[in-house]
Design an enzyme around this catalytic site. Structure first.
Site, PDB file in Angstrom:
ATOM      1  NE  ARG A 156       3.431  -0.937  -4.329  1.00 19.30           N
ATOM      2  CZ  ARG A 156       4.416  -0.107  -4.655  1.00 19.30           C
ATOM      3  NH1 ARG A 156       4.985  -0.187  -5.836  1.00 19.30           N
ATOM      4  NH2 ARG A 156       4.842   0.793  -3.804  1.00 19.30           N
ATOM      5  CE  LYS A 183      -5.342  -6.606  -4.488  1.00 16.32           C
ATOM      6  NZ  LYS A 183      -4.111  -5.877  -4.211  1.00 16.32           N
ATOM      7  CG  ASP A 216       1.366   0.352 -10.188  1.00 14.80           C
ATOM      8  OD1 ASP A 216       1.055   1.547 -10.122  1.00 14.80           O
ATOM      9  OD2 ASP A 216       0.925  -0.513  -9.433  1.00 14.80           O
TER      10      ASP A 216
HETATM   11  N1  EPU Z   1       3.586   6.932  -0.669  1.00 23.28           N
HETATM   12  C1  EPU Z   1       4.750   7.640  -0.637  1.00 23.28           C
HETATM   13  N2  EPU Z   1       5.858   7.057  -0.057  1.00 23.28           N
HETATM   14  C2  EPU Z   1       5.818   5.803   0.480  1.00 23.28           C
HETATM   15  C3  EPU Z   1       4.595   5.091   0.464  1.00 23.28           C
HETATM   16  C4  EPU Z   1       3.498   5.672  -0.132  1.00 23.28           C
HETATM   17  O1  EPU Z   1       4.826   8.768  -1.142  1.00 23.28           O
HETATM   18  O2  EPU Z   1       6.846   5.336   1.001  1.00 23.28           O
HETATM   19  C5  EPU Z   1       2.401   7.510  -1.332  1.00 23.28           C
HETATM   20  C6  EPU Z   1       2.025   6.717  -2.593  1.00 23.28           C
HETATM   21  O3  EPU Z   1       2.787   7.122  -3.715  1.00 23.28           O
HETATM   22  C7  EPU Z   1       0.557   7.000  -2.764  1.00 23.28           C
HETATM   23  C8  EPU Z   1       0.073   7.145  -1.313  1.00 23.28           C
HETATM   24  O4  EPU Z   1       1.251   7.369  -0.521  1.00 23.28           O
HETATM   25  O5  EPU Z   1       0.377   8.227  -3.430  1.00 23.28           O
HETATM   26  C9  EPU Z   1      -0.706   5.968  -0.800  1.00 23.28           C
HETATM   27  O6  EPU Z   1       0.121   4.839  -0.745  1.00 23.28           O
HETATM   28  P1  EPU Z   1      -0.038   3.706   0.374  1.00 23.28           P
HETATM   29  O7  EPU Z   1       1.344   3.380   0.856  1.00 23.28           O
HETATM   30  O8  EPU Z   1      -1.054   4.111   1.357  1.00 23.28           O
HETATM   31  O9  EPU Z   1      -0.611   2.516  -0.477  1.00 23.28           O
HETATM   32  P2  EPU Z   1      -0.002   1.074  -0.690  1.00 23.28           P
HETATM   33  O10 EPU Z   1       0.316   0.446   0.601  1.00 23.28           O
HETATM   34  O11 EPU Z   1       1.058   1.097  -1.747  1.00 23.28           O
HETATM   35  C10 EPU Z   1      -2.326  -0.103  -0.485  1.00 23.28           C
HETATM   36  C11 EPU Z   1      -3.130  -1.054  -1.332  1.00 23.28           C
HETATM   37  C12 EPU Z   1      -3.730  -0.323  -2.512  1.00 23.28           C
HETATM   38  C13 EPU Z   1      -4.612   0.799  -1.979  1.00 23.28           C
HETATM   39  C14 EPU Z   1      -3.767   1.722  -1.086  1.00 23.28           C
HETATM   40  C15 EPU Z   1      -4.580   2.845  -0.465  1.00 23.28           C
HETATM   41  C16 EPU Z   1      -1.971  -3.132  -1.039  1.00 23.28           C
HETATM   42  C17 EPU Z   1      -1.121  -4.209  -1.631  1.00 23.28           C
HETATM   43  N3  EPU Z   1      -2.252  -2.095  -1.818  1.00 23.28           N
HETATM   44  O12 EPU Z   1      -1.273   0.348  -1.324  1.00 23.28           O
HETATM   45  O13 EPU Z   1      -4.549  -1.257  -3.183  1.00 23.28           O
HETATM   46  O14 EPU Z   1      -5.115   1.526  -3.080  1.00 23.28           O
HETATM   47  O15 EPU Z   1      -3.163   0.952  -0.027  1.00 23.28           O
HETATM   48  O16 EPU Z   1      -5.521   2.351   0.386  1.00 23.28           O
HETATM   49  O17 EPU Z   1      -2.404  -3.216   0.111  1.00 23.28           O
HETATM   50  C18 EPU Z   1      -5.315  -2.502  -5.003  1.00 23.28           C
HETATM   51  O18 EPU Z   1      -5.726  -3.344  -4.187  1.00 23.28           O
HETATM   52  O19 EPU Z   1      -5.550  -2.576  -6.236  1.00 23.28           O
HETATM   53  C19 EPU Z   1      -4.494  -1.384  -4.556  1.00 23.28           C
HETATM   54  C20 EPU Z   1      -3.834  -0.577  -5.384  1.00 23.28           C
END
Ligand code: EPU
Length: 436
Positions: free
Chosen positions: A92, A23, A116
């Site tokens: 997202r 995904k 969320d």
């Molecule tokens: N963060 C910030 N600022 C930002 C971006 C992120 O503070 O601009 C913080 C977030 O608040 C969080 C941490 O950094 O505490 C990790 O966020 P990250 O950006 O790495 O995650 P993401 O891209 O939002 C993706 C996956 C998540 C998975 C995470 C960690 C997708 C759509 N989502 O999220 O997957 O848990 O990476 O590997 O790729 C899921 O599949 O259910 C899911 C939540």
């Protein structure tokens, strides 16, 4: 009325199961396809709620999409619409269209993504990265309005934390930007590597340096490509935990050892067993399971999306397990539900681990102590988020008696035909419309 799963627990899951495409790679690849006016073909494409939502998003921008079995063809001859506000908050991905829209159209407007159920999930790192590349971004209450009057230009971007989404955003913006982009402290998850592979096939120049540095030399144009999406390692972990927790035996077809190294170590440490074969990885339990100390981390550490199914498993392990979640500050609320089913888990705001943690002293409940083994009993649960939904299923399959899991749309967002596949392993699960 809404859909729910009715599960009767106590059956050992046995057999073999296919893995769908990832995904978290497929949805980003759909965003990447917006960078070219040619056709991008994605094979091993997962048919799940999240890719449907992303398809809707791409269509609203101007993409033509064909889906046959697990083969998706997507072509965006021209950008018809640069405002994707109607799809606000469903997933997202909209924020990742900023780079492609700015590169091809010079303007973009995407919805503010809400916090969320797993934490506030800000996008400041995305916005900072694009701003340093020449985008001018205005934040309103409901959207980000971005323009790049002089086009995007390469930049040096240094992330304080290796965010997956912000790294992807910087890559998607960098491939068509003028000059070189260097991303320091980049995330290096396998899904990002797979996105890079697709972009390379499309004509991008991206190099991987040591110490989490990514170098991108912008090119003038990208073209179409054919790519097979990597198998979903989060699904692989879910099936493995199901096999172990129900004391069954499951071959997870196409599970890749190199994507699961940390997970496999955790399985062996608690007394689970696995065998890596040509077809995939077989998981089973050999004697009693033991407790463990577990900390989630960025890749190649123990992934945050793995902790929920693993905690379901740990309720069946002898002794005490300690969990420290270091990626999301609010990803343990599902523990209330597990305790309702009979688990014995206490949550703590202090860091119960060794990794440096951004949540130290913030008072958020991100550590837990799990005491087991506990006999779980069937109950009524409402799914909080996607991964917690899988934990709910595992818990219900271990539990004595009947459980009703409502809010299954969240689970369908990330797992293809989950009930049919569970039935094929011997689970007693029915999908039913219930009154809310
Ligand atoms: N963060 C910030 N600022 C930002 C971006 C992120 O503070 O601009 C913080 C977030 O608040 C969080 C941490 O950094 O505490 C990790 O966020 P990250 O950006 O790495 O995650 P993401 O891209 O939002 C993706 C996956 C998540 C998975 C995470 C960690 C997708 C759509 N989502 O999220 O997957 O848990 O990476 O590997 O790729 C899921 O599949 O259910 C899911 C939540």
């Amino acid at each position: 009325m809404e859909e729910a799963f009715i599960i009767n627990g106590g059956k050992k899951l046995k057999g073999q199961i296919y893995l769908a495409g990832s995904k978290n790679a497929a949805t980003k690849m759909m965003a990447a396809s917006l960078l070219t006016d040619e056709e991008v073909v994605l094979e091993n494409f997962p048919r799940i709620g999240d890719t449907e939502i992303t398809g809707e998003l791409c269509r609203s921008i101007g993409s033509k999409i064909k889906l046959q079995g697990s083969r998706l063809s997507i072509k965006t001859t021209s950008i018809r619409n640069h405002q994707v506000l109607s799809l606000s908050r469903k997933n997202r991905i909209p924020i990742l269209t900023l780079g492609p829209l700015l590169s091809r159209y010079g303007k973009a407007e995407v919805p503010v993504l809400g916090g969320d159920k797993i934490g506030p999930r800000p996008v400041n790192l995305h916005i900072d990265a694009l701003t340093s590349m020449g985008a001018k971004i205005e934040t309103t209450e409901s959207s980000y309005k971005a323009v790049a009057p002089n086009g995007l230009k390469g930049a040096r971007i240094s992330f304080p934390f290796p965010s997956v989404g912000a790294t992807e955003n910087a890559i998607l913006a960098g491939v068509l930007a003028r000059g070189r982009t260097i991303i320091y402290n980049a995330a290096t998850e396998p899904e990002i590597m797979d996105l890079i592979k697709l972009l390379q096939k499309m004509g991008a120049i991206i190099e991987l340096g040591a110490n989490r540095v990514i170098y991108i030399d912008g090119v003038k144009k990208l073209h179409g490509a054919v790519h097979s999406v990597l198998p979903d390692r989060n699904e692989a972990v879910s099936w493995a935990c199901l096999a172990l927790a129900t004391n069954g035996r499951v071959l997870v077809e196409d599970a890749r050892q190199e994507h699961l190294i940390t997970f496999l170590n955790a399985v062996r440490r608690i007394g689970g067993e696995y065998e890596v074969t040509r077809k995939g990885i077989i998981f089973w339990q050999d004697g009693d399971l033991n407790g463990i100390e577990l900390e989630t981390d960025t890749h190649p550490g123990f992934m945050t999306d793995w902790q929920q199914p693993f905690v379901a498993l740990l309720t069946q392990a002898r002794g005490v397990s300690v969990l420290h979640e270091t990626i999301y500050e609010d990803r343990l609320s599902y523990i209330q539900d597990l305790n309702l089913l009979g688990a014995n888990i206490k949550v703590f705001s202090k860091c119960l681990g060794e990794l440096p943690c951004r949540f130290n002293g913030m008072g958020c409940y991100h550590s837990a102590i799990i005491s087991g083994p506990q006999q779980l009993k069937g109950s009524r649960i409402n799914v909080r988020d996607l991964r917690a939904g899988m934990l709910n299923i595992i818990a219900a399959l271990i539990a004595k008696g009947e459980s009703t899991i409502s809010g299954v749309e969240e689970i369908d967002r990330g797992y293809e035909n989950i009930d049919t596949r569970l039935k094929s392993l011997g689970a007693d699960i029915k999908r039913k419309k219930i009154k809310i």
